[in-house]
Design a protein around this motif. Structure first.
Motif, short mmCIF file in Angstrom:
data_model
loop_
_atom_site.label_atom_id
_atom_site.label_comp_id
_atom_site.label_asym_id
_atom_site.label_seq_id
_atom_site.Cartn_x
_atom_site.Cartn_y
_atom_site.Cartn_z
N GLY A 249 84.38 16.22 51.79
CA GLY A 249 85.04 15.66 52.99
C GLY A 249 85.81 14.25 52.75
O GLY A 249 85.59 13.35 52.01
N VAL A 250 86.79 14.44 53.51
CA VAL A 250 88.00 13.41 53.36
C VAL A 250 87.27 11.91 53.67
O VAL A 250 87.69 10.98 53.01
N HIS A 251 86.16 11.89 54.50
CA HIS A 251 85.71 10.61 54.97
C HIS A 251 84.75 10.13 53.91
O HIS A 251 84.41 9.13 54.06
N LYS A 252 84.48 11.06 52.92
CA LYS A 252 83.50 10.75 51.98
C LYS A 252 84.13 11.04 50.72
O LYS A 252 83.36 11.77 49.84
N HIS A 279 92.26 16.13 48.58
CA HIS A 279 92.24 15.15 49.39
C HIS A 279 93.57 14.83 49.85
O HIS A 279 93.75 14.82 51.01
N ASN A 287 94.68 16.98 58.42
CA ASN A 287 93.17 17.21 58.69
C ASN A 287 92.45 15.99 59.86
O ASN A 287 91.85 16.52 60.59
N GLU A 288 93.02 14.78 59.85
CA GLU A 288 92.36 13.82 60.70
C GLU A 288 92.65 14.36 62.25
O GLU A 288 91.82 14.13 63.13
N ARG A 291 90.51 17.73 63.36
CA ARG A 291 89.12 17.64 63.39
C ARG A 291 88.67 17.22 64.83
O ARG A 291 87.55 17.32 65.10
N ARG A 292 89.57 16.77 65.53
CA ARG A 292 89.38 16.22 66.90
C ARG A 292 89.29 17.39 68.03
O ARG A 292 88.63 17.27 69.09
#
Length: 327
Positions: A249-252, A279, A287-288, A291-292
């Motif tokens: 995951g990009v957020h981790k 990444h 990606n961000e 995801r919404r």
């Protein structure tokens, strides 16, 4: 002609675009299609979010009882359950496609897949095992985990268009209409356990043990990676064909995968450049923003809760209790 495809909802289009970009670079003569388990008209994506690859919405492939599947499955189960239906659609509607190859969207292809094409010239199916060597360090995933989730990883499957592979697809479709659940107590992990039967029921199934195929967190114990003359090599001898970034995951960004506890990046500096590349490509492919977007076909948790309450209230026992309390 070779047709490669993936399946995702809009929230995973960054991954699907990244896969497509890698295929366009390494296998430019292949046709690549994104099977979209979502509604484009409902999402109203702006132009910059429309991929440069054809998207085939799931309502166009005419799945019988698709509405029931939407009610039964969560987003992971639903995206997995439609896989053989897409294969069947391509078999029937892409007459020039001699091979149909599925990749999960969270994959990057690093080489021309010549070996795969050669095997599909001889075999009906190509499958990759999760692991090819024993592992007994007590960490996750271990052999017991793989017994629970299936011998083969169905983030990849290759099929030659033949009568035998079509028989397999029709059998697989029937199983996944109702039994593509994550339900380990009842022996189910989406589509994967069903394909344990494929080499038994069907002829000419190739089990691909080449270490460059479907490299992922589950087989890192048997594979090391290095870069030589601008190409990625596995175990010093084999070209890396494709890497499956499952659970990243990009957020981790500090985690190799949310599904394992065997390795960290300090433990495995050899894989750090591979993950840095992935990444950055996800970020570049927005990606961000993707995801919404919620999946059109998956009801939000609150709706599911009230549906389950209404279903319970309709049961004969609850009707009897209600009648007794209101007498």
């Amino acid at each position: 002609m070779t047709l490669a495809f993936t399946i995702c909802s809009i929230n995973y289009l960054a991954q699907a675009r990244t896969l497509g970009d890698s295929l366009r670079q390494t296998n430019p003569d292949w046709k690549y299609v994104i099977g979209l388990v979502d509604k484009l008209d409902a999402a109203a994506l702006p132009p910059e979010l429309i991929p440069a690859y054809p998207m085939l919405e799931v309502d166009r492939i005419e799945i019988e009882d698709f509405a029931g599947m939407c009610d039964r499955y969560d987003i992971t189960e639903l995206n997995t359950a439609v896989k053989p239906f897409y294969i069947d659609y391509f078999f029937r509607n892409e007459p020039e496609a001699a091979e149909v190859i599925y990749f999960d969207p969270d994959i990057i292809v690093y080489q021309p897949l010549t070996r795969l094409k050669n095997h599909l010239g001889e075999y009906n199916l190509v499958l990759t095992p999760h692991i090819c060597r024993p592992i007994d360090d007590g960490l996750i995933p271990n052999e017991l985990n793989h017994l629970n989730t299936g011998t083969y990883n169905l983030g990849f499957i290759g099929l030659r268009k033949s009568e035998e592979s079509n028989r397999f697809v029709q059998w697989w479709k029937k199983r996944l209409v109702h039994e593509c659940r994550i339900d380990l107590c009842n022996g189910l992990f989406v589509d994967q356990h069903w394909v344990n039967f494929a080499p038994i029921y069907y002829d000419r199934v190739w089990i691909e043990k080449h270490p460059g195929y479907n490299a992922a967190y589950w087989n890192l114990h048997e594979r090391t990676f290095s870069e030589k003359d601008g190409r990625w090599v596995v175990n010093d001898s084999y070209d890396l064909q494709f890497f499956h970034y499952s659970g990243y995951g990009v957020h981790k960004p500090e985690e190799v995968s949310k599904y394992q506890n065997r390795y960290t990046f300090p433990d495995r500096p050899d894989i750090v450049p591979l993950f840095r590349l992935y990444h950055q490509r996800l970020i570049d492919n927005l990606n961000e923003t993707y995801r919404r977007y919620p999946c059109y076909y998956i009801k939000p948790p609150k709706v599911l809760y009230y549906q389950s309450v209404r279903k319970a209230l309709k049961s004969p026992l609850n009707k009897l209790i209600s009648a007794f309390e209101n007498r």
